[in-house]
Motif scaffolding. Structure first.
Motif, PDB file in Angstrom:
ATOM      1  N   ASN A 286       0.909  -1.346   0.306  1.00 26.15           N
ATOM      2  CA  ASN A 286      -0.188  -0.150   0.179  1.00 26.15           C
ATOM      3  C   ASN A 286       0.861   0.888  -0.306  1.00 26.15           C
ATOM      4  O   ASN A 286       2.036   1.248   0.382  1.00 26.15           O
ATOM      5  N   ILE A 287       0.116   2.453  -0.537  1.00 31.12           N
ATOM      6  CA  ILE A 287       0.460   3.443  -0.833  1.00 31.12           C
ATOM      7  C   ILE A 287      -0.147   4.374  -0.287  1.00 31.12           C
ATOM      8  O   ILE A 287      -1.673   4.328   0.206  1.00 31.12           O
ATOM      9  N   LYS A 288       0.200   5.464   1.153  1.00 31.48           N
ATOM     10  CA  LYS A 288      -0.806   6.894   1.566  1.00 31.48           C
ATOM     11  C   LYS A 288      -0.908   8.063   0.868  1.00 31.48           C
ATOM     12  O   LYS A 288      -0.276   8.624   1.665  1.00 31.48           O
TER      13      LYS A 288
ATOM     14  N   TYR B  31      -7.445   4.059   7.528  1.00 36.72           N
ATOM     15  CA  TYR B  31      -7.689   2.935   6.896  1.00 36.72           C
ATOM     16  C   TYR B  31      -6.266   1.770   6.207  1.00 36.72           C
ATOM     17  O   TYR B  31      -5.416   1.663   6.353  1.00 36.72           O
ATOM     18  N   SER B  32      -6.761   0.532   6.458  1.00 30.11           N
ATOM     19  CA  SER B  32      -5.872  -1.206   6.461  1.00 30.11           C
ATOM     20  C   SER B  32      -6.241  -1.644   5.886  1.00 30.11           C
ATOM     21  O   SER B  32      -7.560  -1.971   5.300  1.00 30.11           O
TER      22      SER B  32
ATOM     23  N   GLY C  67     -16.260  -3.221   4.499  1.00 32.87           N
ATOM     24  CA  GLY C  67     -15.140  -2.288   4.927  1.00 32.87           C
ATOM     25  C   GLY C  67     -14.674  -2.375   3.481  1.00 32.87           C
ATOM     26  O   GLY C  67     -13.852  -1.508   3.848  1.00 32.87           O
ATOM     27  N   SER C  68     -15.131  -1.449   2.154  1.00 31.55           N
ATOM     28  CA  SER C  68     -14.266  -1.620   1.649  1.00 31.55           C
ATOM     29  C   SER C  68     -15.119  -0.756   0.409  1.00 31.55           C
ATOM     30  O   SER C  68     -15.336  -0.053  -0.098  1.00 31.55           O
TER      31      SER C  68
ATOM     32  N   SER D 243      -4.910   5.568  -3.072  1.00 33.97           N
ATOM     33  CA  SER D 243      -4.297   6.640  -2.151  1.00 33.97           C
ATOM     34  C   SER D 243      -4.581   6.077  -0.454  1.00 33.97           C
ATOM     35  O   SER D 243      -4.354   5.956   0.695  1.00 33.97           O
ATOM     36  N   ILE D 244      -5.872   5.547  -0.396  1.00 31.46           N
ATOM     37  CA  ILE D 244      -6.281   4.919   1.089  1.00 31.46           C
ATOM     38  C   ILE D 244      -5.664   3.639   1.343  1.00 31.46           C
ATOM     39  O   ILE D 244      -5.534   3.197   2.662  1.00 31.46           O
ATOM     40  N   GLY D 245      -4.886   3.054   0.937  1.00 29.64           N
ATOM     41  CA  GLY D 245      -4.273   1.749   1.155  1.00 29.64           C
ATOM     42  C   GLY D 245      -5.842   0.472   1.303  1.00 29.64           C
ATOM     43  O   GLY D 245      -6.853   0.331   0.575  1.00 29.64           O
TER      44      GLY D 245
END
Length: 271
Positions: free
Chosen positions: A18-20, A177-178, A195-196, A219-221
């Motif tokens: 993931n990236i944020k 968020y993850s 959850g998504s 961007s939210i991962g």
């Protein structure tokens, strides 16, 4: 439906890394379509040809055995059972039902028809109430957007009809968020519809345009390719898809997938 595929492709390299940030190259040579797109094409082919959606998910899953990212473990087991003639749904609330439903939002003239078809597309595997709800919410958002309904009204429908909380902004979601969901709520993990799907809807509704929606989603991962796929499916109907993005993604697709897009858009239109 091309919006679903673009979101999937852009998210493909960030699913497990993931990236944020929204600042990343929109396309990268490592990016490919994943199982999300494969099953989206299966949904489109079902809508074109009729019959039982389960047959298409089984056939496309067997014919495309190793897409980037791979299928979820329970879906893989379903494919094996289906090969033995045991194709029962498995009570999943996973976000697979929402990632593949995009074409349904384009194929019908009423909200009632859209909701019924979305349920049918989900229930053959993801027959958990949340799995069905996630598919229905995504399809209805697409339907409303292509009918010209405003974003505020779509947001209200998602909150009132499905009970989703869309009150957080993308900037508020991102640090919380993850894959473990919002604030580590594993009952609504990033792999589930509950959850998504709400997060993907916010990413689409808050955006300035299609590209911004995909950047929001990545961007939210979390389950980046699937969040991108869901957000992209809605964003296509809201904003349309830039031609250069479409042209690039088409170079990644097989001749059969290109045919499905052409036939589907000829019959149902495109964003």
């Amino acid at each position: 439906m091309i919006g679903s595929v673009i979101g999937d492709v852009v998210g493909s390299i960030y699913e497990f890394r993931n990236i944020k940030t929204k600042e990343f190259p929109f396309f990268d040579k490592r990016m490919e379509y994943t199982d999300d797109s494969v099953l989206t094409f299966a949904t489109a082919q079902w809508l074109l040809d009729g019959g039982e959606p389960a047959n298409y998910y089984y056939r496309f899953g067997r014919e495309n055995e190793c897409p980037m990212g791979g299928y979820g473990g329970r879906f893989q087991s379903w494919l094996i059972r289906s090969a033995r003639g045991i194709a029962a749904p498995y009570g999943s609330c996973g976000n697979g039902s929402a990632m593949r439903v995009g074409p349904v939002g384009w194929a019908f003239d009423t909200a009632e028809q859209t909701l019924a078809a979305a349920e049918r597309s989900a229930a053959c595997t993801h027959n958990h109430p949340e799995g069905i709800k996630g598919a229905q919410a995504t399809a209805l958002a697409i339907f409303m957007a292509r009918k010209g309904v405003g974003k505020d009204e779509i947001r209200r429908a998602m909150e009132e009809q499905f009970g989703y909380d869309l009150s957080l902004t993308v900037d508020e979601i991102r640090p919380r968020y993850s894959w473990d969901g919002l604030d580590g709520n594993l009952e609504a993990s990033g792999a589930t519809c509950q959850g998504s799907v709400p997060q993907a809807l916010v990413c689409a509704l808050e955006a300035a345009d299609f590209e911004d929606a995909i950047r929001n989603a990545i961007s939210i991962g979390g389950d980046s390719d699937t969040v991108g796929c869901i957000a992209g499916s809605v964003a296509e109907a809201l904003y349309g898809v830039p031609g250069w993005m479409r042209d690039h993604v088409m170079t990644l697709l097989s001749a059969d997938f290109k045919r499905i897009i052409a036939e589907f858009e000829q019959l149902y239109g495109a964003g």
